[in-house]
Design a protein around this motif. Sequence first.
Motif, PDB file in Angstrom:
ATOM      1  N   ARG A 405      68.421 -24.012   7.823  1.00 27.08           N
ATOM      2  CA  ARG A 405      67.531 -24.996   8.461  1.00 27.08           C
ATOM      3  C   ARG A 405      68.054 -26.416   8.310  1.00 27.08           C
ATOM      4  N   TRP A 406      68.655 -26.736   7.153  1.00 28.34           N
ATOM      5  CA  TRP A 406      69.152 -28.088   6.910  1.00 28.34           C
ATOM      6  C   TRP A 406      70.628 -28.018   6.494  1.00 28.34           C
ATOM      7  N   TRP A 408      73.102 -29.824   6.996  1.00 30.43           N
ATOM      8  CA  TRP A 408      73.713 -31.110   6.666  1.00 30.43           C
ATOM      9  C   TRP A 408      73.477 -31.538   5.217  1.00 30.43           C
ATOM     10  N   SER A 426      60.264 -28.544   2.369  1.00 26.22           N
ATOM     11  CA  SER A 426      59.923 -28.870   3.763  1.00 26.22           C
ATOM     12  C   SER A 426      59.019 -30.097   3.841  1.00 26.22           C
ATOM     13  N   LEU A 429      61.460 -33.102   3.199  1.00 29.70           N
ATOM     14  CA  LEU A 429      62.406 -33.336   4.298  1.00 29.70           C
ATOM     15  C   LEU A 429      61.732 -33.426   5.660  1.00 29.70           C
ATOM     16  N   ASP A 430      60.417 -33.533   5.672  1.00 34.30           N
ATOM     17  CA  ASP A 430      59.697 -33.609   6.943  1.00 34.30           C
ATOM     18  C   ASP A 430      60.214 -34.778   7.789  1.00 34.30           C
ATOM     19  N   GLY A 431      60.671 -34.481   8.980  1.00 32.17           N
ATOM     20  CA  GLY A 431      61.168 -35.508   9.890  1.00 32.17           C
ATOM     21  C   GLY A 431      62.623 -35.866   9.710  1.00 32.17           C
ATOM     22  N   CYS A 432      63.298 -35.272   8.742  1.00 31.40           N
ATOM     23  CA  CYS A 432      64.707 -35.585   8.493  1.00 31.40           C
ATOM     24  C   CYS A 432      65.605 -34.626   9.274  1.00 31.40           C
ATOM     25  N   ASP A 433      66.639 -35.169   9.902  1.00 27.42           N
ATOM     26  CA  ASP A 433      67.559 -34.321  10.663  1.00 27.42           C
ATOM     27  C   ASP A 433      69.022 -34.628  10.378  1.00 27.42           C
ATOM     28  N   SER A 434      69.277 -35.458   9.373  1.00 25.48           N
ATOM     29  CA  SER A 434      70.649 -35.798   9.004  1.00 25.48           C
ATOM     30  C   SER A 434      70.637 -36.440   7.629  1.00 25.48           C
ATOM     31  N   SER A 437      69.177 -39.859   7.731  1.00 23.22           N
ATOM     32  CA  SER A 437      67.718 -39.970   7.813  1.00 23.22           C
ATOM     33  C   SER A 437      67.053 -39.922   6.442  1.00 23.22           C
TER      34      SER A 437
END
Length: 493
Positions: A405-406, A408, A426, A429-434, A437
């Motif tokens: 899922r993550w 990176w 989760s 890391l809510d809203g994180c995509d890199s 972020s």
Amino acid sequence: MRDLLVIGGGINGAGIARDAAGRGMSVTLVEKDDLAAHTSSASTKLIHGGLRYLENYEFRLVREALQEREVMLRIAPHLVKPLRFVLPHEPGLRPKWMLRLGLFLYDHIGGNRSLPGSKAVDLCATPLGGILRPQFTHGFEYSDCWVDDARLVVLTAMDARERGADIRTRTRCVALERAGDGWRATLESEAGIEVIEARAVANAAGPWVDDIADLATEGRAVDHLRLVKGSHIAVPRIYDGEHAYIFQNRDGRIVFAIPYEREFTLIGTTDKLFTGDRDSVAISQEETQYLCAAASEYFRQPVTPDQVVFTYAGIRPLYEDHAEKNATVTRDYKFVIDAPDGAAPLLSVFGGKITTYRKLAEHALARLSRHIAVPGGKWTESAPLPGGDISADNFPAFLVRVRTRWPWLGDMRSERMARAYGERISVLLDGCDSVESLGREFGAGLSEMELRYLVGHEWARTAEDVLMRRTKLGLHMVKSQKAAVAAALDHMV
């Protein structure tokens, strides 16, 4: 009026608060410092039955601890991980038959187990013996578990809060007196002085149990603690592999050597009577030399004081049973109730092990139920701690999910965070995509996003709270990086 005031934010206090809140009781917990600031963050980081306690005939304690080891594997599978121990046989100490018998009991006294049993090993025919001195040719293997002790306390307190408990860190109980059918407690914090009332008090103040008992009873308490210091050293990693060693000493004690934080080998512990400042506990030069000498009796390459990278020490608040040696004072827990003529009860907790904290909490509420109404029944045996609800996954499968899922996050950070937060990763890391972020990077994989989570969800206030208790990342940081964390926290709290 609250049902229960818990004094002490170590593992026993957090466990009692969690259990009581989950039964529907109104609970306030106060801790004069940070959660797990003292004894509960200074353990050997083990969830274990206590193999050596069999020699002291503490069969009930060992049985309960082994049963709780299984419970902890179920309710905190992210925090608790199996660990294989190697016990070399020293011909001049306990004979092989005694070790074999002890391990047989250890395998079976706890009932059903999920971990592999013990077995004899030829140390000459396995890499396990390669780092040991050549005279150690035979030994045994057995199973126990490792745990992040401070995080276990924090997650237990989190669950208590989520079930309605009021958790107050950096709040000191400065006065405690009976008033009517309850207790009146005066609390002191940065916000000032507050007085609260409670039907019962659980004194789980660890090394300060005697102080709270004397405060409440005006010096009438007759049961007391024996404060025994246990110290640990860490050196650069001595060996490869994820197994641990348990060494017999000629003084009858044992010393563990355990892989720690990827880069280190943790060696401990000692048993020294403590009479100093309980807020400033540190290893002595004598203890450092003792642990180095004990490890050097077994490792092929000697361990010397100049190799020590860091140390820590804590106080075991043991029940004073007047045993001749500190090593033989019972590690079992004991409750003392003060409730003269049916007055509001004060329950004081002496001793205990991090492994058995959940059972201790059940027994504490059972004792209090003789004096106040305690609703509901036992429930904590099957309820996962925050992040522990990784469904049908075992931890390796859960880690695969995290990395999928993550991706990176990278291998090292993803494993650390999966261990620390479990399913709560989760939320963090809510809203994180890199990686970007996550915000500012402080070093050793600590990000601004994680720092904000620890402040907002886990009562973190200082750099020590973050770097030495909720994470161990301070062990991998330089001074300037630690200072940057402290400066950032000044703007967050």
